[in-house]
Design a protein around this motif. Structure first.
Motif, mmCIF file in Angstrom:
data_model
loop_
_atom_site.group_PDB
_atom_site.id
_atom_site.type_symbol
_atom_site.label_atom_id
_atom_site.label_comp_id
_atom_site.label_asym_id
_atom_site.label_seq_id
_atom_site.Cartn_x
_atom_site.Cartn_y
_atom_site.Cartn_z
ATOM 1 N N THR A 113 0.828 -1.201 0.000
ATOM 2 C CA THR A 113 0.000 0.000 0.000
ATOM 3 C C THR A 113 0.861 1.249 0.000
ATOM 4 O O THR A 113 1.935 1.288 0.603
ATOM 5 C CB THR A 113 -0.918 0.013 1.240
ATOM 6 N N ALA A 114 0.377 2.275 -0.692
ATOM 7 C CA ALA A 114 0.993 3.595 -0.652
ATOM 8 C C ALA A 114 -0.119 4.637 -0.630
ATOM 9 O O ALA A 114 -1.277 4.346 -0.981
ATOM 10 C CB ALA A 114 1.900 3.817 -1.851
ATOM 11 N N LEU A 115 0.223 5.833 -0.194
ATOM 12 C CA LEU A 115 -0.707 6.965 -0.224
ATOM 13 C C LEU A 115 -0.175 8.020 -1.162
ATOM 14 O O LEU A 115 1.021 8.315 -1.181
ATOM 15 C CB LEU A 115 -0.877 7.568 1.169
ATOM 16 N N LEU A 116 -1.093 8.596 -1.931
ATOM 17 C CA LEU A 116 -0.776 9.720 -2.809
ATOM 18 C C LEU A 116 -1.553 10.935 -2.338
ATOM 19 O O LEU A 116 -2.779 10.895 -2.242
ATOM 20 C CB LEU A 116 -1.179 9.417 -4.252
ATOM 21 N N SER A 117 -0.844 11.999 -2.022
ATOM 22 C CA SER A 117 -1.494 13.284 -1.838
ATOM 23 C C SER A 117 -1.605 13.915 -3.211
ATOM 24 O O SER A 117 -0.644 13.918 -3.981
ATOM 25 C CB SER A 117 -0.667 14.168 -0.906
ATOM 26 N N ALA A 118 -2.788 14.426 -3.547
ATOM 27 C CA ALA A 118 -3.021 14.933 -4.901
ATOM 28 C C ALA A 118 -3.660 16.308 -4.859
ATOM 29 O O ALA A 118 -4.117 16.774 -3.809
ATOM 30 C CB ALA A 118 -3.903 13.962 -5.679
ATOM 31 N N PHE A 119 -3.686 16.935 -6.026
ATOM 32 C CA PHE A 119 -4.299 18.250 -6.169
ATOM 33 C C PHE A 119 -5.125 18.223 -7.442
ATOM 34 O O PHE A 119 -4.628 17.855 -8.504
ATOM 35 C CB PHE A 119 -3.225 19.339 -6.250
ATOM 36 N N THR A 120 -6.405 18.593 -7.337
ATOM 37 C CA THR A 120 -7.282 18.578 -8.499
ATOM 38 C C THR A 120 -7.421 19.981 -9.079
ATOM 39 O O THR A 120 -7.164 20.982 -8.401
ATOM 40 C CB THR A 120 -8.679 18.055 -8.127
ATOM 41 N N GLN A 121 -7.823 20.053 -10.330
ATOM 42 C CA GLN A 121 -7.966 21.345 -10.982
ATOM 43 C C GLN A 121 -9.068 22.183 -10.351
ATOM 44 O O GLN A 121 -9.081 23.409 -10.487
ATOM 45 C CB GLN A 121 -8.229 21.140 -12.472
#
Length: 367
Positions: free
Chosen positions: A273-281
């Motif tokens: 498992t990994a976590l991704l912090s993301a940013f949406t438009q």
């Protein structure tokens, strides 16, 4: 300013006398600028005795495999790599030849603890990675970027491959300033990385260049089995989230929901498992759960509840799992990065919020 921050940490540690460094399970460390290196208990978020740097300089840190020794960069021009007793914060040694830079962006350690790799950043940054032999307590060699700068570094879980992401001079993902050749009074071997932009792969048995991968410059992380190298640029919308097969060197992309931009990544030491912090438009900042065996997004994870005006930052090591995989810790910023938030995994329940004070600027979380 430094003394005020140290006093705050000491007061917090005094309140937490029942949670000593020996009782805490694999403490976490917050690398940054503006004071001592804070240590905390990942089960409670309570602050432990900090690592007091000799000159107040800061940066990323690494921890020896047995947890007894903490390494952190010290000094300004030039930088040195200091070793400290984790239990007391006592400085043991300072290793010269690490670099000539204002800030230090990342340190990684070989799984067996034989070598540390130190990458510098900031005005006047050199475009080399110092390869530190921890047995001899000396810089043994450099990995040098030809015609560019380092963007990030990583090492495979088995310690056999060292990855160096590169960018063109002056356009770095995380490196500022122009590159220059290593300047040292003592001659050391230099291993060249000619892939700019992209990723150079070095064999750590000999440090010879073993492969070059043509991908845009980016931050790096590796899967638990070492089969996947993840590459992402947290500064450009539309940049795919890349995955490199470390055996075949085939490059593919992972589609994130809603065209989100990968901000940062934390790979759990437990499971796949990994976590991704993301940013949406649209301005949202979700956390996604990634299966590192299938390289598919399998769900979401609650984003940390930072104070108003504080947001998750981007980078390659500003989110980290505790060594038991039971908690996740994220750096929050608004200007300076002054808050670290801890959550249980996989529930997302809040464990603690660590306030570092307005003068501290957190750069990384290490276990």
């Amino acid at each position: 300013m430094k003394n005020t921050f140290y006093s705050l940490l000491t007061a917090a540690a005094t309140l937490a006398l029942s949670v000593s460094a020996t009782q805490a399970q694999s403490p976490g460390y917050i690398g940054g600028n503006g004071g001592p290196v804070p240590a905390f208990d990942p089960q409670t978020g309570e602050l432990l005795n900090p690592i007091e740097l000799p000159d107040g300089s800061g940066g990323n840190v690494i921890v020896s495999p047995d947890g007894s020794t903490v390494y952190a960069t010290t000094g300004y021009e030039p930088k040195m790599l200091g070793s400290f007793l984790a239990a007391t914060g006592q400085m043991l040694t300072q290793i010269e030849g690490v670099g000539t830079c204002l800030f230090q962006s990342k340190i990684v350690m070989a799984p067996g603890g034989q070598h540390a790799f130190v990458m510098c950043q900031g005005t006047g940054a050199q475009n080399s990675i110092a390869i530190v032999n921890l047995a001899t307590q000396s810089v043994g060699a450099y990995a040098h970027v030809q015609g560019g700068e380092p963007a990030d570094i990583a090492i495979s879980p088995n310690g056999k491959q060292f990855f160096l992401s590169t960018t063109k001079t002056g356009t770095g993902v995380s490196v500022l300033g122009s590159g220059s050749a290593p300047a040292n009074t003592v001659q050391r071997p230099v291993y060249e990385c000619p892939q700019v932009p992209g990723v150079c792969v070095f064999n750590t048995a000999t440090f010879a260049l073993s492969a070059q991968v043509s991908v845009p410059a980016g931050h790096l992380a590796t899967s638990q089995d070492g089969n996947s190298l993840y590459v992402w640029d947290a500064t450009t919308f539309g940049q795919p989230f890349y995955v490199v097969n470390t055996a075949s060197l085939a490059v593919s992309t992972i589609d994130l929901p809603d065209g989100a931009l990968a901000y940062t990544m934390a790979v759990s030491p437990v499971g796949k498992t990994a976590l991704l912090s993301a940013f949406t438009q649209s301005g949202g900042q979700p956390y996604y759960v990634l299966n590192t065996q299938t390289n598919q997004v399998t769900g979401t994870f609650p984003a940390p509840l930072f104070p108003p005006g504080i947001y998750p930052t981007f980078g390659s090591n500003v989110i980290a799992f505790s060594l038991d995989g039971a908690s996740v810790w994220s750096v929050g910023c608004n200007g300076n990065c002054t808050v670290v938030s801890g959550q249980s995994f996989p529930s997302g329940d809040m464990i603690a919020e660590i306030s570092l004070g307005p003068s501290y600027n957190a750069l990384a979380i290490t276990f």
